[in-house]
Design an enzyme around this catalytic site. Sequence first.
Site, PDB file in Angstrom:
ATOM      1  N   HIS A   1       8.145  -7.762   4.519  1.00 14.94           N
ATOM      2  CA  HIS A   1       8.324  -6.790   4.748  1.00 14.94           C
ATOM      3  C   HIS A   1       7.763  -5.242   5.168  1.00 14.94           C
ATOM      4  CE1 HIS A   1      10.636  -3.668   2.138  1.00 14.94           C
ATOM      5  NE2 HIS A   1      10.768  -4.866   1.475  1.00 14.94           N
ATOM      6  N   CYS A   2       6.666  -4.371   5.609  1.00 15.87           N
ATOM      7  CA  CYS A   2       6.765  -3.083   5.689  1.00 15.87           C
ATOM      8  C   CYS A   2       7.282  -2.501   6.615  1.00 15.87           C
ATOM      9  CB  CYS A   2       5.215  -3.197   5.964  1.00 15.87           C
ATOM     10  SG  CYS A   2       4.737  -4.479   7.974  1.00 15.87           S
ATOM     11  N   THR A   3       6.589  -0.935   7.007  1.00 16.36           N
ATOM     12  CA  THR A   3       7.181   0.186   7.802  1.00 16.36           C
ATOM     13  C   THR A   3       7.359  -0.487   9.496  1.00 16.36           C
ATOM     14  OG1 THR A   3       5.928   1.398   6.928  1.00 16.36           O
ATOM     15  CG2 THR A   3       6.563   1.947   8.906  1.00 16.36           C
TER      16      THR A   3
ATOM     17  N   GLY B   1       5.987  -3.237  10.908  1.00 19.33           N
ATOM     18  CA  GLY B   1       5.277  -4.643  10.412  1.00 19.33           C
ATOM     19  C   GLY B   1       3.994  -5.010  10.946  1.00 19.33           C
TER      20      GLY B   1
ATOM     21  N   ILE C   1      10.759  -2.321   9.067  1.00 19.33           N
ATOM     22  CA  ILE C   1      11.800  -1.294   8.699  1.00 19.33           C
ATOM     23  C   ILE C   1      12.484  -0.015  10.095  1.00 19.33           C
ATOM     24  CG2 ILE C   1      12.459   0.339   6.511  1.00 19.33           C
ATOM     25  CD1 ILE C   1      10.290  -0.750   5.261  1.00 19.33           C
TER      26      ILE C   1
END
Length: 309
Positions: free
Chosen positions: A177-179, A181, A207
């Site tokens: 996951h990241c901010t 995508g 996220i």
Amino acid sequence: MGKILLYYKYTEIQYPKRILKWQKQICTDLNLKGRILIGKEGINGTVGGEDKAIERYMATMRKNEQFADIDFKLSDGDADYFPRMAIKVRDEICALGVDPEKLTVKDGGVHLEPEQVHELLSNKPDDLVILDARNNFESRIGTFTGSITPDISNFRDLPKFIDENPQLFENKQVLMHCTGGVRCERATAYLKTKDIAKEVFQVNGGIVRYTEAFPDGHFRGKNYVFDRRVAVRITDDVLSECDLCDTACDTYTNCVNMKCNAHYISCELCITKTKNTCSAACMELVASEKVPVRVPFATAPEQRVVAKK
Ligand SMILES: [Zn+2]
Ligand SMILES: [Zn+2]
């Protein structure tokens, strides 16, 4: 109050410079500020402006067939949440440091929608590994419970982390996951080239989309963002400490010594005590007027995630 847009689209762009010119025109006309990167592999942007301007920006993008299905993530803010409008052509629209022709999103991990992510995290299978693809200063103030948080300060160092820690992913289901995508698109593809994980998933919309759907879900703390908000609060959990006194704190500030400009976590008490500097050395330099000093970083008022539906 206007809006901030966060978006990306991996799509083959034959003439990035034409898109650059077009984007410069739109952003100037609409008085937007922010950052847009354009490459042969696609477009990645975050812009802020007045409500009507943002609406028109999205409408203009959607009229272009190539960008018609972009997933725009909206939050409160405006143009002044960014210092300027920067639009650039780059080889990679999100720099992993790997040739975009050799590593493409087509080979990326399976996209899971927020509901699927929530179910997976709630079921917690034994072979599940959660990997936070972001930098240490981001994961420090908020992440998914149980995430592996690499100690990297640049996304370009993630491949090295994966290379050096294959045992973490061996025969595992990996949820990255990241901010928003964009980073996971090619980072999951990179992990897949190692051929060690059983399955590789990525959180669709990152996220941002997960926490909109599940504000009280498996993410704790704050979601770091790259504008004047610095972070958006998701839950009341405070995961980090003040860099100066170690009390629980998750508010970033910048040292007013312009030559230092350290981005660090500081509690209100320490900000007052040190006159917004990161160390005794910087406080002394500022007091002696030997260094240029900037006005203390004006962060936007704290926002809390807005749940969708
Ligand atoms: Zn403190
Ligand atoms: Zn400093």
